[in-house]
Design a protein around this motif. Structure first.
Motif, mmCIF file in Angstrom:
data_model
loop_
_atom_site.group_PDB
_atom_site.id
_atom_site.type_symbol
_atom_site.label_atom_id
_atom_site.label_comp_id
_atom_site.label_asym_id
_atom_site.label_seq_id
_atom_site.Cartn_x
_atom_site.Cartn_y
_atom_site.Cartn_z
ATOM 1 N N LEU A 2 45.750 56.670 35.363
ATOM 2 C CA LEU A 2 46.220 55.567 36.197
ATOM 3 C C LEU A 2 46.483 54.315 35.368
ATOM 4 C CD1 LEU A 2 43.922 56.112 39.310
ATOM 5 C CD2 LEU A 2 46.399 56.422 39.217
ATOM 6 N N ASP A 3 45.645 54.092 34.347
ATOM 7 C CA ASP A 3 45.883 52.962 33.438
ATOM 8 C C ASP A 3 47.222 53.132 32.712
ATOM 9 O OD1 ASP A 3 43.519 51.644 34.036
ATOM 10 O OD2 ASP A 3 42.394 52.563 32.375
ATOM 11 N N GLY A 20 50.069 52.650 35.455
ATOM 12 C CA GLY A 20 49.966 51.440 36.260
ATOM 13 C C GLY A 20 51.065 50.415 36.051
ATOM 14 N N TRP A 72 41.096 49.919 40.727
ATOM 15 C CA TRP A 72 42.454 50.408 40.929
ATOM 16 C C TRP A 72 43.467 49.274 40.671
ATOM 17 C CZ3 TRP A 72 46.384 48.954 44.260
ATOM 18 C CH2 TRP A 72 47.468 49.841 44.352
ATOM 19 N N MET A 122 46.612 48.984 37.970
ATOM 20 C CA MET A 122 47.977 48.691 38.373
ATOM 21 C C MET A 122 48.481 47.366 37.787
ATOM 22 S SD MET A 122 48.892 51.285 40.247
ATOM 23 C CE MET A 122 47.828 52.341 39.270
#
Length: 358
Positions: free
Chosen positions: A206-207, A210, A352, A356
């Motif tokens: 996700l990093d 993002g 989260w 992002m």
């Protein structure tokens, strides 16, 4: 004599055998007879009329006297509206179908569901009946979506790890052009379950993606942006929304893939309400949806059924059993009723947002 007539009435609505399974288990004769004295069956859900049509049609072949009225609401509205209406003594829904995890937990804690054990209960997996009186309607997969206009086949991986890698390798193709849900609603449960499954590895992925993500759209807008080339890719896209659209020719510009390293599957819940005014009709509907025949109707409606042994030639987009064979059962991530989400979600959303770049 009356008991004999009731028994005959019950047997008359037992459906034909499908692949060696009884389509609908015989309901109690008193339930069938009682439903004939009821006016209508009011259903609150986050599903459109076109989704309900094949289910209602199949149900009415068995119980033609039951009129079903469905009201399409947002994911959190069916339960909140029911609570508000019954709280003031007004009539409300007899039956609820929706996918809001936190609302179902609250619904269960307040004991708002009718205490009814379906005649199909013994044939269902334990995870599909999380609370007394609350059952699973369907298991909806979240998928990766790609623009065929902007990406070649080799730039459309079928794993989240590959997805993060291709974004890192080709940032110019994805910068500001990756869609997904935010975490303030439906998307929060998906992200929570995914991170729970993969831990630190999920955060690394996700990093990586993002900086390219624009989160917050619904499924419809995300698909439209993919089709226009405004989005290059979308992750955690709702399968039940995108799959039917592929039948309309959209497959010429969009592709989708299950994630081989972990496909989140949303458990859409359903229950008879505790204050249902058409209780017998609601019991018959619940039993029908959970039956093999009803699960086939759920598939025709565009959702993924989860009962084992369903005939593959009658399934529109496959079943959970088939998905497990395709990607491996260990790679199915059930978005279940995890109470930890209620207490740990604030810290989760902060992490989260950091991923992002917010």
């Amino acid at each position: 004599m009356r008991k004999l007539k009731l028994a005959i009435a019950a047997l008359s609505v037992v459906a034909a055998v499908i692949g060696g399974q009884t389509a609908v288990a015989a309901p109690a004769a008193e339930v069938v007879e009682g439903s004939k004295a009821e006016n209508r069956l009011l259903v609150y859900s986050n599903m459109g009329t076109d989704n309900w049509d094949p289910i209602v049609a199949g149900f009415n072949k068995l119980y033609p006297w039951i009129k079903i009225e469905t009201l399409n609401l947002g994911a959190s509205e069916p339960i909140s509206r029911y609570e508000a209406e019954t709280g003031t003594g007004n009539a409300s829904a007899d039956f609820i179908v929706t996918g809001s995890i936190s609302d179902w937990i609250r619904f269960a804690d307040k004991k708002l569901a009718a205490d009814y054990k379906s005649s199909e209960d013994a044939s269902l997996p334990d995870w599909s009946k999380p609370f007394r009186g609350i059952y699973t309607f369907s298991t909806d997969p979240m998928v990766l979506g790609y623009s065929k206009l902007l990406l070649s086949d080799d730039q459309q991986p079928d794993s989240f790890e590959g997805f993060a890698k291709v974004i890192s390798e080709h940032p110019h193709l994805f910068k500001g052009k990756v869609g997904s849900y935010g975490v303030d609603g439906f998307g929060g449960s998906i992200n929570w379950a995914f991170v729970r499954q993969h831990g630190d590895k999920a955060w690394q992925w996700l990093d990586a993606i993002g900086p390219s993500v624009k989160a917050g759209d619904g499924s419809g807008p995300m698909i439209e942006k993919l089709a226009r080339g405004e989005y290059t890719a979308v992750y955690f896209l709702s399968g039940p929304v995108v799959m039917p659209k592929m039948e309309t020719g959209l497959d010429q510009v969009i592709s989708w893939k299950y994630m081989s390293d972990g496909t989140p599957v949303f458990m859409r819940g359903m229950a008879i309400t505790g204050k249902a005014r058409n209780m017998n009709s609601a019991k018959l509907l619940l039993d029908y949806i959970l039956s093999p025949e009803g699960q086939i109707a759920v598939s025709k409606a565009g959702f993924m059924p989860y009962r084992d042994g369903l005939p593959s030639d009658q399934l529109r987009f496959g079943s959970l059993e088939q998905l497990g064979k395709q990607i491996g059962e260990k790679n199915i991530i059930l978005i279940n009723y995890d109470r930890n989400m209620l207490t740990g979600f604030d810290d989760f959303t902060k992490r989260w947002a950091k991923a992002m770049g917010q």
